[in-house]
Design a protein around this motif. Structure first.
Motif, PDB file in Angstrom:
ATOM      1  N   THR A   1      -0.188  -4.268 -10.005  1.00  0.00           N
ATOM      2  CA  THR A   1      -1.288  -5.088 -10.518  1.00  0.00           C
ATOM      3  C   THR A   1      -1.722  -6.078  -9.448  1.00  0.00           C
ATOM      4  O   THR A   1      -0.950  -6.457  -8.568  1.00  0.00           O
ATOM      5  CB  THR A   1      -0.870  -5.860 -11.784  1.00  0.00           C
ATOM      6  OG1 THR A   1       0.160  -6.781 -11.441  1.00  0.00           O
ATOM      7  CG2 THR A   1      -0.399  -4.912 -12.882  1.00  0.00           C
ATOM      8  N   GLU A   2      -2.962  -6.503  -9.517  1.00  0.00           N
ATOM      9  CA  GLU A   2      -3.495  -7.446  -8.535  1.00  0.00           C
ATOM     10  C   GLU A   2      -2.742  -8.775  -8.557  1.00  0.00           C
ATOM     11  O   GLU A   2      -2.488  -9.358  -7.509  1.00  0.00           O
ATOM     12  CB  GLU A   2      -4.990  -7.685  -8.764  1.00  0.00           C
ATOM     13  CG  GLU A   2      -5.857  -6.605  -8.192  1.00  0.00           C
ATOM     14  CD  GLU A   2      -5.642  -6.405  -6.692  1.00  0.00           C
ATOM     15  OE1 GLU A   2      -5.634  -7.399  -5.928  1.00  0.00           O
ATOM     16  OE2 GLU A   2      -5.457  -5.254  -6.282  1.00  0.00           O
TER      17      GLU A   2
ATOM     18  N   TRP B   1       0.904 -12.440  -5.777  1.00  0.00           N
ATOM     19  CA  TRP B   1       2.105 -13.267  -5.830  1.00  0.00           C
ATOM     20  C   TRP B   1       3.103 -12.851  -4.742  1.00  0.00           C
ATOM     21  O   TRP B   1       3.697 -13.689  -4.074  1.00  0.00           O
ATOM     22  CB  TRP B   1       2.718 -13.167  -7.217  1.00  0.00           C
ATOM     23  CG  TRP B   1       3.826 -14.133  -7.495  1.00  0.00           C
ATOM     24  CD1 TRP B   1       5.102 -13.820  -7.831  1.00  0.00           C
ATOM     25  CD2 TRP B   1       3.771 -15.557  -7.486  1.00  0.00           C
ATOM     26  NE1 TRP B   1       5.828 -14.973  -8.024  1.00  0.00           N
ATOM     27  CE2 TRP B   1       5.042 -16.049  -7.812  1.00  0.00           C
ATOM     28  CE3 TRP B   1       2.749 -16.474  -7.210  1.00  0.00           C
ATOM     29  CZ2 TRP B   1       5.331 -17.406  -7.870  1.00  0.00           C
ATOM     30  CZ3 TRP B   1       3.043 -17.821  -7.272  1.00  0.00           C
ATOM     31  CH2 TRP B   1       4.315 -18.277  -7.600  1.00  0.00           C
ATOM     32  N   MET B   2       3.280 -11.546  -4.534  1.00  0.00           N
ATOM     33  CA  MET B   2       4.202 -11.070  -3.497  1.00  0.00           C
ATOM     34  C   MET B   2       3.711 -11.439  -2.097  1.00  0.00           C
ATOM     35  O   MET B   2       4.499 -11.820  -1.232  1.00  0.00           O
ATOM     36  CB  MET B   2       4.412  -9.566  -3.619  1.00  0.00           C
ATOM     37  CG  MET B   2       5.295  -9.189  -4.801  1.00  0.00           C
ATOM     38  SD  MET B   2       5.659  -7.434  -4.871  1.00  0.00           S
ATOM     39  CE  MET B   2       4.245  -6.838  -5.791  1.00  0.00           C
ATOM     40  N   VAL B   3       2.407 -11.344  -1.875  1.00  0.00           N
ATOM     41  CA  VAL B   3       1.853 -11.732  -0.578  1.00  0.00           C
ATOM     42  C   VAL B   3       2.077 -13.224  -0.346  1.00  0.00           C
ATOM     43  O   VAL B   3       2.494 -13.636   0.739  1.00  0.00           O
ATOM     44  CB  VAL B   3       0.353 -11.368  -0.494  1.00  0.00           C
ATOM     45  CG1 VAL B   3      -0.306 -12.030   0.705  1.00  0.00           C
ATOM     46  CG2 VAL B   3       0.184  -9.865  -0.437  1.00  0.00           C
TER      47      VAL B   3
ATOM     48  N   GLU C   1       0.828  -1.212   0.000  1.00  0.00           N
ATOM     49  CA  GLU C   1       0.000   0.000   0.000  1.00  0.00           C
ATOM     50  C   GLU C   1       0.862   1.261   0.000  1.00  0.00           C
ATOM     51  O   GLU C   1       0.427   2.310  -0.450  1.00  0.00           O
ATOM     52  CB  GLU C   1      -0.933   0.010   1.210  1.00  0.00           C
ATOM     53  CG  GLU C   1      -2.048  -1.000   1.127  1.00  0.00           C
ATOM     54  CD  GLU C   1      -2.968  -0.771  -0.054  1.00  0.00           C
ATOM     55  OE1 GLU C   1      -3.299   0.398  -0.335  1.00  0.00           O
ATOM     56  OE2 GLU C   1      -3.345  -1.761  -0.693  1.00  0.00           O
ATOM     57  N   LEU C   2       2.083   1.155   0.505  1.00  0.00           N
ATOM     58  CA  LEU C   2       2.956   2.322   0.635  1.00  0.00           C
ATOM     59  C   LEU C   2       3.991   2.425  -0.473  1.00  0.00           C
ATOM     60  O   LEU C   2       4.933   3.222  -0.361  1.00  0.00           O
ATOM     61  CB  LEU C   2       3.663   2.272   1.996  1.00  0.00           C
ATOM     62  CG  LEU C   2       2.740   2.341   3.207  1.00  0.00           C
ATOM     63  CD1 LEU C   2       3.526   2.118   4.489  1.00  0.00           C
ATOM     64  CD2 LEU C   2       2.000   3.665   3.240  1.00  0.00           C
ATOM     65  N   LEU C   3       3.825   1.655  -1.538  1.00  0.00           N
ATOM     66  CA  LEU C   3       4.774   1.742  -2.646  1.00  0.00           C
ATOM     67  C   LEU C   3       4.798   3.166  -3.212  1.00  0.00           C
ATOM     68  O   LEU C   3       3.753   3.810  -3.332  1.00  0.00           O
ATOM     69  CB  LEU C   3       4.393   0.772  -3.768  1.00  0.00           C
ATOM     70  CG  LEU C   3       4.740  -0.694  -3.562  1.00  0.00           C
ATOM     71  CD1 LEU C   3       4.217  -1.523  -4.732  1.00  0.00           C
ATOM     72  CD2 LEU C   3       6.221  -0.900  -3.405  1.00  0.00           C
TER      73      LEU C   3
END
Length: 67
Positions: free
Chosen positions: A48-49, A54-56, A36-38
């Motif tokens: 992108t979703e 994938w990162m999560v 969210e803080l990117l």
């Protein structure tokens, strides 16, 4: 005196042991907050979703290796 030492050791090490117990949920929460803080100038594909999902998912991978 020995009892006092035991209590002091637990007081110092207790929070550290609990910090190791993030688990998958803790990694998910922290990763979602970081995403969210990117910064605005980060590459668009990171926002992108599918990339976020994938990162999560990958944020807990070291825990899965360990177990």
């Amino acid at each position: 005196m020995r009892r006092c030492h035991g209590v002091m050791i637990l007081a110092v090490l207790g929070p550290a042991v609990m910090a190791w117990a993030w688990g998958e949920r803790g990694h998910t929460v922290v990763t979602e907050a970081a995403l969210e803080l990117l910064a605005d100038d980060m590459p668009a594909f990171l926002k992108t979703e599918s990339a976020r999902a994938w990162m999560v998912y990958l944020s807990s991978e070291p825990d899965r290796w360990r177990n």
